[in-house]
Design an enzyme around this catalytic site. Structure first.
Site, mmCIF file in Angstrom:
data_model
loop_
_atom_site.group_PDB
_atom_site.id
_atom_site.type_symbol
_atom_site.label_atom_id
_atom_site.label_comp_id
_atom_site.label_asym_id
_atom_site.label_seq_id
_atom_site.Cartn_x
_atom_site.Cartn_y
_atom_site.Cartn_z
ATOM 1 N N GLU A 1 -50.401 -12.842 -4.093
ATOM 2 C CA GLU A 1 -49.603 -12.300 -3.316
ATOM 3 C C GLU A 1 -48.143 -11.681 -3.460
ATOM 4 O OE1 GLU A 1 -50.114 -11.389 -0.141
ATOM 5 O OE2 GLU A 1 -51.877 -12.113 0.811
ATOM 6 N N GLY B 1 -55.099 -15.795 -4.174
ATOM 7 C CA GLY B 1 -53.893 -15.431 -2.554
ATOM 8 C C GLY B 1 -52.373 -16.182 -2.880
ATOM 9 N N ASP C 1 -51.458 -51.702 -1.131
ATOM 10 C CA ASP C 1 -52.257 -50.508 -1.380
ATOM 11 C C ASP C 1 -52.293 -48.696 -2.032
ATOM 12 O OD1 ASP C 1 -50.629 -49.709 0.258
ATOM 13 O OD2 ASP C 1 -53.086 -49.955 1.878
ATOM 14 N N PHE D 1 -40.773 -44.422 -1.424
ATOM 15 C CA PHE D 1 -41.116 -46.357 -1.896
ATOM 16 C C PHE D 1 -42.730 -46.193 -1.478
ATOM 17 C CE2 PHE D 1 -38.706 -47.496 1.609
ATOM 18 C CZ PHE D 1 -39.610 -48.188 2.245
ATOM 19 N N HIS E 1 -48.861 -21.984 0.934
ATOM 20 C CA HIS E 1 -48.354 -22.452 1.771
ATOM 21 C C HIS E 1 -46.932 -23.529 1.774
ATOM 22 C CE1 HIS E 1 -51.430 -20.480 4.560
ATOM 23 N NE2 HIS E 1 -52.116 -21.086 3.816
ATOM 24 N N TYR F 1 -43.962 -9.319 11.769
ATOM 25 C CA TYR F 1 -44.356 -10.309 12.408
ATOM 26 C C TYR F 1 -43.938 -11.628 11.656
ATOM 27 C CZ TYR F 1 -48.475 -11.086 9.833
ATOM 28 O OH TYR F 1 -49.606 -10.870 8.700
ATOM 29 N N LYS G 1 -12.550 -0.587 18.723
ATOM 30 C CA LYS G 1 -13.244 -0.259 20.413
ATOM 31 C C LYS G 1 -13.137 1.360 20.674
ATOM 32 C CE LYS G 1 -11.291 -1.529 24.676
ATOM 33 N NZ LYS G 1 -9.932 -2.116 25.981
ATOM 34 N N ARG H 1 -34.506 -40.641 -3.475
ATOM 35 C CA ARG H 1 -35.646 -40.484 -1.871
ATOM 36 C C ARG H 1 -35.771 -38.735 -2.321
ATOM 37 N NH1 ARG H 1 -36.258 -42.508 4.167
ATOM 38 N NH2 ARG H 1 -34.819 -40.765 3.992
ATOM 39 N N THR I 1 1.274 -1.010 -0.160
ATOM 40 C CA THR I 1 -0.401 0.208 -0.101
ATOM 41 C C THR I 1 1.248 0.604 0.153
ATOM 42 O OG1 THR I 1 -1.619 -0.858 1.274
ATOM 43 C CG2 THR I 1 -1.801 1.143 1.064
#
Length: 523
Positions: free
Chosen positions: A328, A305, A477, A472, A276, A216, A134, A519, A33
């Site tokens: 929104e 919204g 079902d 998986f 959401h 908030y 400081k 997964r 410098t």
């Protein structure tokens, strides 16, 4: 007034020194410098000449001297301090300009060795910065080139730096030291006995910068603020520029991030609508208008919204269509002037522009963050982010019936969307469009049923759809439910003890099934 300038990054320092000299400020400096200033004709005193003690140990010791720290730390309002300076022939230093050795940049380079890292740990710089910070009432400490103009303006206008500015500079200086020490701690704490680096250091030091206080939090009785990473990635939500609309809320930001991270994952024009924290509509199209129109069809009720994100510049045609619904937050990498004019009368709509990184949309980092962090009671869970991208070649076809080329594309699309849906996730898709989304249920069966119900409410048929399951099927079902709803091909990770039973059920029902081996739980 005396100033000490010792910077690693010399951006703007010559101009600053010239302006200080013109104001009659004495210049002290070190090493490179000092040479820069002297070579440009400025009268500068080397610190070694000032202290009467030469630099030593390859420059490791040069400013660690009472004539430097005494000049920085002496309280001007303490007569005994000023008497001590006079006794020992020490001049005050009223302005300190220091930025530190580039430790963060050094360790970010491929192939950085421990020796390289250690050599770039600054000692004298942080010591001076702490001393000046400081004693902020008497010393202005500049640690970044962005601060030069403000300080110069005050000096030129009044001959001094205000107490308000000095205190702000002190806070910024201590923050910089904290960031610097945190980076050193993170790096060294990650070194293992064999010299390799672990992703998870023995101590982790979060370094975040507050962007704004929020009205908030998730609920009105909670307080909140919005922070960004110290070095945010280009194209991320925290880099957004708000062009119009109300102040963003906590929930706006959380949902906007979910939408933006999802839409970034597509290489073609895409639209994502989030409500959401879950995508309620995702689609690709030839342009923004087509992508939005298809995404909206998935679930018009939930889209009311919602948060809308597009990965291409928004034009007038798409803006006119989007403006018909209550939105929104609207996000895109750019807007035409005509598109912004469409929303000018809708003053409450929050419009965010997130600049593309160099290289355009295809250069986007498709991941979220390098690390995901979740707060738990008195602790953190850390993991690498779910940045896995599935390619066509990764698919394992396990059924007798082979998926068609179009089905394969729909399966890949469905899988990409499922990654961003809360678990348990079931996503029905067809022709680059979500047709039904089931999210966040304790039972995968219920997610499948909800997706089907929502498709029915939107007057969409699930006949001939592709369906993605983020994990998986533990039993057949769940598969039967999605097939009963109309799915003709399924993509899922596999890995269940009953994979053979589920695959046999797919063959029995005459549908194609592919496994990913990956997964995508998202909690």
């Amino acid at each position: 007034m005396n100033a000490l300038l010792s910077v690693s990054d010399k951006t703007g320092v010559l101009e600053l020194a010239r302006a200080l000299h013109a104001l009659g400020v004495g210049l002290l400096s070190t090493g490179g410098t000092a040479k820069l200033l002297a070579d440009n004709g400025l009268p500068v005193t080397e610190v070694a000449d000032h202290t009467g003690f030469p630099e030593m140990l390859d420059g490791r010791v040069k400013t660690l001297h009472p004539k430097v720290h005494g000049g920085l730390l002496a309280r001007r309002d303490f007569p005994e301090h000023m008497a001590a300076l006079k006794t020992h022939g020490i001049d005050t230093i009223d302005l300190l300009v220091v930025n530190l050795y580039p430790f963060e940049a050094t360790v970010a380079k491929p192939g950085c060795t421990l020796e390289d890292a250690i050599e770039n740990i600054d000692i004298g710089g942080p010591a001076m910065v702490r001393s000046a910070a400081k004693n902020w009432k008497d010393v202005a400490v500049l640690t970044d080139a962005s601060q030069y103009a403000t300080v110069l303006a005050e000096l030129q206008a009044t001959g001094s730096v205000s107490q308000k500015t000095k205190f702000a500079l002190s806070v910024a200086a201590f923050n910089r030291i904290s960031q610097y020490d945190g980076a050193i701690s993170d790096y060294l704490s990650a070194i293992q006995e064999d010299g390799s680096h672990t992703l998870f250091p023995a101590q982790t030091n979060g370094r975040f910068v507050k962007l704004q206080d929020l009205r908030y939090g998730e609920n009105p009785h909670q307080q909140a603020a919005f922070y960004r990473d110290l070095y945010p990635a280009p194209g991320s939500l925290v880099t957004a520029k708000q062009l119009q609309g109300k102040e963003l809320s906590y929930n706006n930001i959380a949902d906007a991030d979910a939408a933006w991270e999802c839409v970034k994952s597509f290489d073609v024009p895409a639209c994502v609508i989030v409500k959401h924290a879950n995508p309620c509509g995702v689609a690709v199209g030839a342009n923004g208008l087509e992508a939005y129109s298809k995404a909206f069809q998935t679930d018009p009720t939930s889209a009311f919204g919602g948060i809308i994100a597009l990965n291409r510049t928004l034009d007038k045609d798409a803006a006119l269509q989007i403006s018909k619904q209550f939105v929104e937050v609207l996000m895109a990498p750019g807007y035409t002037a005509e598109a912004l004019e469409v929303f000018k009368s809708k003053v409450n709509v929050r419009i965010l522009e997130i600049a593309l990184p160099p290289g355009g949309a295809t250069a986007w980092d498709k991941g979220q963050n390098a690390m995901d962090i979740k707060r738990i009671g008195s602790g953190l869970l850390m993991q690498t982010a779910d940045n896995h991208e599935l390619a066509l070649a990764d698919l394992k076809i396990v059924t007798t019936l082979q998926p068609t080329p179009q089905q394969l594309q729909d399966l890949l699309f469905a899988w990409k969307v499922a990654k961003f849906v809360k678990s348990n996730a079931i996503v029905f898709c067809k022709d680059g469009m979500t047709m039904g989304v089931g999210a966040g249920q304790m039972s995968r069966l219920d997610s499948a049923r909800i997706a089907s119900i929502k498709a029915g409410h939107a007057n969409l048929t699930l006949a001939g759809t592709a369906v993605a399951s983020d994990a998986f099927f533990p039993f057949r079902d769940g598969l039967d439910v999605v097939i009963d709803a109309g799915a003709t091909c399924v993509i899922q990770p596999g890995g269940s003890m009953r994979d053979d039973e589920v695959i046999a059920a797919a063959n029995e029902r005459g549908v194609a099934m592919v496994l990913t081996g990956v997964r995508h739980f998202r909690h």
